[in-house]
Scaffold this active site. Structure first.
Site, mmCIF file in Angstrom:
data_model
loop_
_atom_site.group_PDB
_atom_site.id
_atom_site.type_symbol
_atom_site.label_atom_id
_atom_site.label_comp_id
_atom_site.label_asym_id
_atom_site.label_seq_id
_atom_site.Cartn_x
_atom_site.Cartn_y
_atom_site.Cartn_z
ATOM 1 N N THR A 1 0.809 -1.227 0.000
ATOM 2 C CA THR A 1 0.000 0.000 0.000
ATOM 3 C C THR A 1 0.841 1.275 0.000
ATOM 4 O O THR A 1 0.306 2.367 -0.152
ATOM 5 C CB THR A 1 -0.947 0.028 1.225
ATOM 6 O OG1 THR A 1 -0.157 -0.042 2.416
ATOM 7 C CG2 THR A 1 -1.923 -1.138 1.191
ATOM 8 N N VAL B 1 6.335 2.830 -2.798
ATOM 9 C CA VAL B 1 7.242 1.913 -3.504
ATOM 10 C C VAL B 1 6.539 0.594 -3.790
ATOM 11 O O VAL B 1 6.693 0.017 -4.877
ATOM 12 C CB VAL B 1 8.538 1.696 -2.696
ATOM 13 C CG1 VAL B 1 9.418 0.648 -3.356
ATOM 14 C CG2 VAL B 1 9.307 3.010 -2.574
ATOM 15 N N CYS C 1 18.360 4.760 -2.962
ATOM 16 C CA CYS C 1 17.944 5.350 -4.236
ATOM 17 C C CYS C 1 19.029 6.236 -4.845
ATOM 18 O O CYS C 1 19.265 6.196 -6.058
ATOM 19 C CB CYS C 1 16.655 6.139 -4.055
ATOM 20 S SG CYS C 1 16.668 7.256 -2.643
ATOM 21 N N GLN D 1 17.702 15.684 -3.775
ATOM 22 C CA GLN D 1 16.796 14.553 -3.644
ATOM 23 C C GLN D 1 15.356 14.981 -3.379
ATOM 24 O O GLN D 1 15.075 15.806 -2.519
ATOM 25 C CB GLN D 1 17.292 13.617 -2.529
ATOM 26 C CG GLN D 1 18.608 12.955 -2.907
ATOM 27 C CD GLN D 1 19.177 12.048 -1.826
ATOM 28 O OE1 GLN D 1 20.344 12.158 -1.479
ATOM 29 N NE2 GLN D 1 18.365 11.150 -1.290
ATOM 30 N N HIS E 1 15.353 12.187 -8.328
ATOM 31 C CA HIS E 1 16.592 12.615 -7.675
ATOM 32 C C HIS E 1 17.588 13.085 -8.737
ATOM 33 O O HIS E 1 17.729 12.454 -9.795
ATOM 34 C CB HIS E 1 17.233 11.456 -6.908
ATOM 35 C CG HIS E 1 16.543 11.089 -5.626
ATOM 36 N ND1 HIS E 1 15.432 11.753 -5.152
ATOM 37 C CD2 HIS E 1 16.819 10.111 -4.718
ATOM 38 C CE1 HIS E 1 15.064 11.203 -4.005
ATOM 39 N NE2 HIS E 1 15.880 10.211 -3.721
#
Length: 340
Positions: A11, A14, A130, A157, A243
């Site tokens: 949920t 990602v 990331c 970022q 990013h």
């Protein structure tokens, strides 16, 4: 014949992106289960043209499932990843919990896909941070040609790296700036993020660096080469997704900017857009929803003998998280499990 796949944390930002990418890339799935905490139990999520109802992570039995993509924090991962691994279901973990464990491979498939064979020590594979993921995709092909000595990186970022709360805070604060009666003080971030930049991501460490900066150093060494020296300054900017990184690279051997550009054009996962004119580069708003890591502004650094500067942009929810996890799953299937 396909795989039985579990998405843990389905949920969240990602987790939902993992489901989108599994569908987009037509990952060979026979059965899929979507798990969430009790708080989100029964929440519906989309998978292609299907709607799936989340099951309880706490009571789920991982026995008989092939792989589990984890998109939850380290605390939950610490409890449930070993359960999945012990049941024979390979964990692909997006948290930072296992990244620095010598018995757990840390993988960016364009860079070190062969490391997937080391998964069996713990039945766990780690997904990198990331900001590291997109950087090493750019570094590796250049390192293969001229051997990198040192990297200086400054990141820009997006707030989505801090989850839904980060996105909501930027949205709410931006609106409140135009409404003097609607004050939105910082909650997720340490200072105002709307119309501001914050040189602070994750916790501070004893040497004055932040944990995010330390992650980029440690992960680049583990994924690419332990001999590379890395120094990072990580900054949160008022961008929703994507990013950006300004990267200065010092090589052992001379590398011409034109050759660097040609190498990157041929590199897997990289898209070079580098014209020396207005708009001849990629900004984070343009990379959203794309698989590629975009490289622009490639140029010689005349202040050192063997230096190159470049600008690197990627969708952090995709290459920085969900896409990389799915690519690891594809590599694991192709190289090891061989069912799909």
């Amino acid at each position: 014949m396909g795989y039985r796949v579990v998405v843990v944390g389905a949920t969240g930002n990602v987790g939902r992106e993992m489901l989108n990418i599994l569908d987009e890339r037509q990952f060979p799935i026979d059965e899929i289960a979507v798990l969430a905490s009790r708080r989100s139990l029964g929440t519906e999520v989309s998978f292609g043209d299907k709607t799936l109802k989340t099951q309880d992570l706490d009571t789920f039995d991982f026995t008989g499932w092939d792989m589990a993509l984890f998109a939850v924090g380290s605390d939950a991962t610490k409890v449930y990843a070993p359960k999945s691994a012990a049941a024979g279901c390979v964990v692909i973990d997006n948290s930072s919990l296992y990244r620095y464990d010598p018995d757990v491979p840390l993988i960016v498939p364009e860079v070190n896909a062969d490391a997937v064979h080391g998964y069996s020590k713990k039945n766990i594979i780690a997904n990198p941070n990331c900001s590291t993921a997109q950087m090493v995709v750019a570094l590796k092909p250049l390192h293969d040609r001229a051997k990198i000595k040192r990297v200086v990186v400054s990141t820009y970022q997006s707030v989505s790296g801090a989850g839904k709360e980060g996105i909501d805070e930027l949205w709410d604060q931006t609106k409140s700036i135009y409404n003097p009666t609607d004050d939105k003080p910082p909650k997720k971030f340490t200072k105002q993020i709307a119309f501001n930049v914050i040189p602070h991501i994750d916790v501070f460490m004893e040497d004055g660096s932040t944990k995010e900066e330390w992650k980029m150093v440690a992960e680049t060494k583990k994924i690419v080469d332990t001999s590379i020296k890395v120094t990072a300054t990580c900054v949160r900017v008022p961008v929703f997704v994507g990013h950006s990184e300004a990267i200065n690279i010092e090589f052992e051997d001379f590398l011409d900017e034109d050759e660097a550009r040609d190498i990157l054009r041929e590199a897997p996962g990289v898209m070079v857009i580098d014209k020396r004119e207005d708009g001849g580069y990629v900004s984070p708003a343009e990379c959203v929803g794309d698989y590629a890591t975009f490289i622009s502004r490639i140029r010689q650094d005349s202040t050192i003998d063997n230096g190159i500067n470049l600008w690197c942009v990627s969708d952090n929810l995709r290459k920085g998280a969900a896409l990389n996890a799915v690519q690891i799953a594809e590599t694991l299937g192709r190289e090891v499990l061989k069912k799909g």
